[in-house]
Enzyme design. Structure first.
Site, PDB file in Angstrom:
ATOM      1  N   GLY A   1      10.769  -2.680   4.677  1.00 57.64           N
ATOM      2  CA  GLY A   1      10.985  -3.364   4.498  1.00 57.64           C
ATOM      3  C   GLY A   1      11.654  -4.627   3.416  1.00 57.64           C
ATOM      4  O   GLY A   1      12.189  -4.946   3.706  1.00 57.64           O
TER       5      GLY A   1
ATOM      6  N   ASN B   1      13.372   5.423  12.234  1.00 59.34           N
ATOM      7  CA  ASN B   1      12.822   3.541  13.064  1.00 59.34           C
ATOM      8  C   ASN B   1      13.607   2.630  13.014  1.00 59.34           C
ATOM      9  O   ASN B   1      13.829   2.331  12.566  1.00 59.34           O
ATOM     10  CB  ASN B   1      11.524   2.819  13.190  1.00 59.34           C
ATOM     11  CG  ASN B   1      11.207   2.231  13.771  1.00 59.34           C
ATOM     12  OD1 ASN B   1      11.159   1.659  14.873  1.00 59.34           O
ATOM     13  ND2 ASN B   1      10.265   1.415  13.067  1.00 59.34           N
ATOM     14  N   TRP B   2      14.482   2.529  14.391  1.00 64.96           N
ATOM     15  CA  TRP B   2      15.720   1.934  14.239  1.00 64.96           C
ATOM     16  C   TRP B   2      15.173   0.730  14.765  1.00 64.96           C
ATOM     17  O   TRP B   2      16.106  -0.728  14.515  1.00 64.96           O
ATOM     18  CB  TRP B   2      17.068   2.240  15.292  1.00 64.96           C
ATOM     19  CG  TRP B   2      17.968   3.434  15.007  1.00 64.96           C
ATOM     20  CD1 TRP B   2      17.376   4.240  13.869  1.00 64.96           C
ATOM     21  CD2 TRP B   2      18.536   4.266  15.973  1.00 64.96           C
ATOM     22  NE1 TRP B   2      18.457   5.730  14.272  1.00 64.96           N
ATOM     23  CE2 TRP B   2      19.176   5.098  15.236  1.00 64.96           C
ATOM     24  CE3 TRP B   2      19.559   3.601  16.718  1.00 64.96           C
ATOM     25  CZ2 TRP B   2      20.077   6.097  15.689  1.00 64.96           C
ATOM     26  CZ3 TRP B   2      20.708   4.544  17.995  1.00 64.96           C
ATOM     27  CH2 TRP B   2      21.021   5.275  16.947  1.00 64.96           C
ATOM     28  N   LYS B   3      13.746  -0.013  15.027  1.00 66.84           N
ATOM     29  CA  LYS B   3      14.103  -0.828  15.333  1.00 66.84           C
ATOM     30  C   LYS B   3      14.729  -1.772  16.517  1.00 66.84           C
ATOM     31  O   LYS B   3      15.339  -0.911  17.479  1.00 66.84           O
ATOM     32  CB  LYS B   3      13.328  -1.594  14.439  1.00 66.84           C
ATOM     33  CG  LYS B   3      12.466  -1.128  12.638  1.00 66.84           C
ATOM     34  CD  LYS B   3      12.042  -2.646  12.191  1.00 66.84           C
ATOM     35  CE  LYS B   3      11.535  -1.236  10.907  1.00 66.84           C
ATOM     36  NZ  LYS B   3      10.767  -2.073   9.748  1.00 66.84           N
TER      37      LYS B   3
ATOM     38  N   GLU C   1       1.696   3.996   6.446  1.00 67.26           N
ATOM     39  CA  GLU C   1       2.831   2.879   6.322  1.00 67.26           C
ATOM     40  C   GLU C   1       2.052   1.691   5.350  1.00 67.26           C
ATOM     41  O   GLU C   1       1.828   0.735   6.116  1.00 67.26           O
ATOM     42  CB  GLU C   1       4.081   2.503   7.437  1.00 67.26           C
ATOM     43  CG  GLU C   1       4.400   3.589   7.988  1.00 67.26           C
ATOM     44  CD  GLU C   1       5.727   3.138   8.572  1.00 67.26           C
ATOM     45  OE1 GLU C   1       6.998   3.609   8.148  1.00 67.26           O
ATOM     46  OE2 GLU C   1       5.426   2.391   9.889  1.00 67.26           O
TER      47      GLU C   1
ATOM     48  N   SER D   1      10.359   1.761   2.909  1.00 68.55           N
ATOM     49  CA  SER D   1      11.202   1.788   1.668  1.00 68.55           C
ATOM     50  C   SER D   1      11.771   2.880   1.271  1.00 68.55           C
ATOM     51  O   SER D   1      11.610   3.460  -0.229  1.00 68.55           O
ATOM     52  CB  SER D   1      10.525   0.919   0.718  1.00 68.55           C
ATOM     53  OG  SER D   1      10.799  -0.874   1.747  1.00 68.55           O
TER      54      SER D   1
ATOM     55  N   HIS E   1       2.901   1.113  15.161  1.00 66.06           N
ATOM     56  CA  HIS E   1       3.519   0.133  14.290  1.00 66.06           C
ATOM     57  C   HIS E   1       3.509  -0.671  13.825  1.00 66.06           C
ATOM     58  O   HIS E   1       2.868  -1.638  14.671  1.00 66.06           O
ATOM     59  CB  HIS E   1       5.503   0.444  14.404  1.00 66.06           C
ATOM     60  CG  HIS E   1       6.265   0.180  13.190  1.00 66.06           C
ATOM     61  ND1 HIS E   1       6.278  -0.855  12.245  1.00 66.06           N
ATOM     62  CD2 HIS E   1       7.134   0.756  12.514  1.00 66.06           C
ATOM     63  CE1 HIS E   1       6.917  -1.425  12.326  1.00 66.06           C
ATOM     64  NE2 HIS E   1       7.389   0.112  11.300  1.00 66.06           N
TER      65      HIS E   1
ATOM     66  N   GLU F   1       4.534  -3.512  12.634  1.00 64.75           N
ATOM     67  CA  GLU F   1       5.453  -4.591  13.513  1.00 64.75           C
ATOM     68  C   GLU F   1       4.762  -4.643  14.792  1.00 64.75           C
ATOM     69  O   GLU F   1       4.739  -6.044  14.751  1.00 64.75           O
ATOM     70  CB  GLU F   1       6.364  -4.803  13.671  1.00 64.75           C
ATOM     71  CG  GLU F   1       7.665  -4.508  12.175  1.00 64.75           C
ATOM     72  CD  GLU F   1       8.684  -3.623  11.761  1.00 64.75           C
ATOM     73  OE1 GLU F   1       9.000  -3.549  12.700  1.00 64.75           O
ATOM     74  OE2 GLU F   1       9.009  -3.682  10.472  1.00 64.75           O
TER      75      GLU F   1
ATOM     76  N   GLY G   1      12.879   3.087   7.792  1.00 64.87           N
ATOM     77  CA  GLY G   1      13.263   2.234   8.638  1.00 64.87           C
ATOM     78  C   GLY G   1      15.106   1.629   8.343  1.00 64.87           C
ATOM     79  O   GLY G   1      15.647   2.536   9.029  1.00 64.87           O
ATOM     80  N   GLY G   2      14.950   0.899   7.506  1.00 69.19           N
ATOM     81  CA  GLY G   2      16.359   0.156   7.502  1.00 69.19           C
ATOM     82  C   GLY G   2      17.409   1.517   6.620  1.00 69.19           C
ATOM     83  O   GLY G   2      18.867   1.572   7.297  1.00 69.19           O
TER      84      GLY G   2
HETATM   85  C1  PEP Z   1       9.110   1.293   9.124  1.00 69.94           C
HETATM   86  O1  PEP Z   1      10.036  -0.054   9.612  1.00 69.94           O
HETATM   87  O2  PEP Z   1       8.973   2.084   9.488  1.00 69.94           O
HETATM   88  C2  PEP Z   1       9.804   1.468   7.836  1.00 69.94           C
HETATM   89  C3  PEP Z   1       9.275   2.061   7.401  1.00 69.94           C
HETATM   90  O3  PEP Z   1      10.572   0.555   6.698  1.00 69.94           O
HETATM   91  P1  PEP Z   1      11.628   0.887   5.777  1.00 69.94           P
HETATM   92  O4  PEP Z   1      11.799   1.663   5.861  1.00 69.94           O
HETATM   93  O5  PEP Z   1      12.722   0.366   6.051  1.00 69.94           O
HETATM   94  O6  PEP Z   1      10.465   0.313   4.640  1.00 69.94           O
END
Ligand code: PEP
Length: 249
Positions: free
Chosen positions: A172, A9-11, A166, A212, A94, A96, A233-234
């Site tokens: 994040g 997920n590049w956001k 999640e 994470s 999601h 966010e 994500g990251g």
């Molecule tokens: C996400 O945004 O779906 C996510 C899992 O982010 P991260 O891996 O950065 O925690």
């Protein structure tokens, strides 16, 4: 056998050139062919990403869409628009989107219906907040999120649903659910699906963990029997790290 899936997920990251470079870098990695690999790019890059991944096994996924099929919704993107540029899957729910854009379970139920009607697959995200985890209500919270957004679906519609648990406190933050915590709640999710539908359906659904995930913890998390992959994500913004996670099964 359930599908093993790793989705990035590049956001709201990367401009057009950076997006193109990251996809090229990803295509240059050797990726476990038993794992379905997907990237959810910002909507403005989707068409280019679809074209750029034609010669690879990487799926391109949208990060969101509107619940209406079309109309006066300035700035929004519809399910049929996504389909028309070759996108077959959308992330919905999601944390966010829930937190910053106030998406509710009821609205998500509508989005799921619209996506499925348009022939899209859905990666449905859900998970509890830190306070809910601390108070021990996380099992009830995820049951309620699933029930309100998804339990109106007929059994055969679940062929097009992937779940992504999640925990909000792990997204994040660098903090990860332990493999045992992930397994415990993924098993609960399967139990809830069994109660609402049946064991065969529950066993057939891929349930991803997100929060994470990095190369250093992916193998432990993915080793759990009810964890079928990850939403990343990251770490998905770095081709080597993302490939290492894909190859961690
Ligand atoms: C996400 O945004 O779906 C996510 C899992 O982010 P991260 O891996 O950065 O925690």
């Amino acid at each position: 056998m359930r599908k093993q899936i790793v989705a990035g997920n590049w956001k709201m990251n990367l401009d057009a050139k950076q997006s193109q470079e990251l996809i090229e870098a990803l295509k240059a990695q050797s990726l476990d062919s038993n794992v379905s690999v997907a990237i959810a790019t910002p909507s403005v890059h989707l068409a280019a990403a679809v074209a750029q991944t034609q010669d690879s096994s990487i799926d391109v996924v949208a990060q969101n869409m509107h619940q209406a099929t079309s109309g006066a919704y300035t700035g929004e993107v519809s399910a049929t628009m996504l389909k028309s540029i070759g996108v077959n899957t959308v992330l919905l729910g999601h944390s966010e989107r829930r937190a910053y854009f106030h998406e509710t379970d009821a609205q998500l139920a509508e989005k799921v219906n619209t996506a499925l009607d348009a022939g899209l697959n859905v990666i449905f995200c859900f998970g509890e907040e830190l306070e809910e985890r601390k108070s021990g209500s996380h099992f009830d919270v995820v049951s309620s999120q699933l029930s309100k957004a998804l339990f109106h679906l007929k059994a055969n519609q679940w062929d097009h649903i992937v779940l992504a648990y999640e925990p909000v406190w792990a997204i994040g933050t660098g903090e990860t659910a332990s493999p045992e915590q992930a397994q415990e709640i993924h098993a609960h999710i399967r139990a809830v699906l069994t109660a609402q539908y049946d064991a065969a359906l529950a066993e057939s659904i891929s349930v991803l963990y997100g929060g994470s995930v990095k190369p250093s913890n992916a193998a432990d998390i993915f080793s759990k029997p009810d964890v079928d992959g990850g939403l990343i994500g990251g770490a998905s913004l770095n081709a080597e790290d993302f490939a290492a996670i894909v190859n961690a099964f």
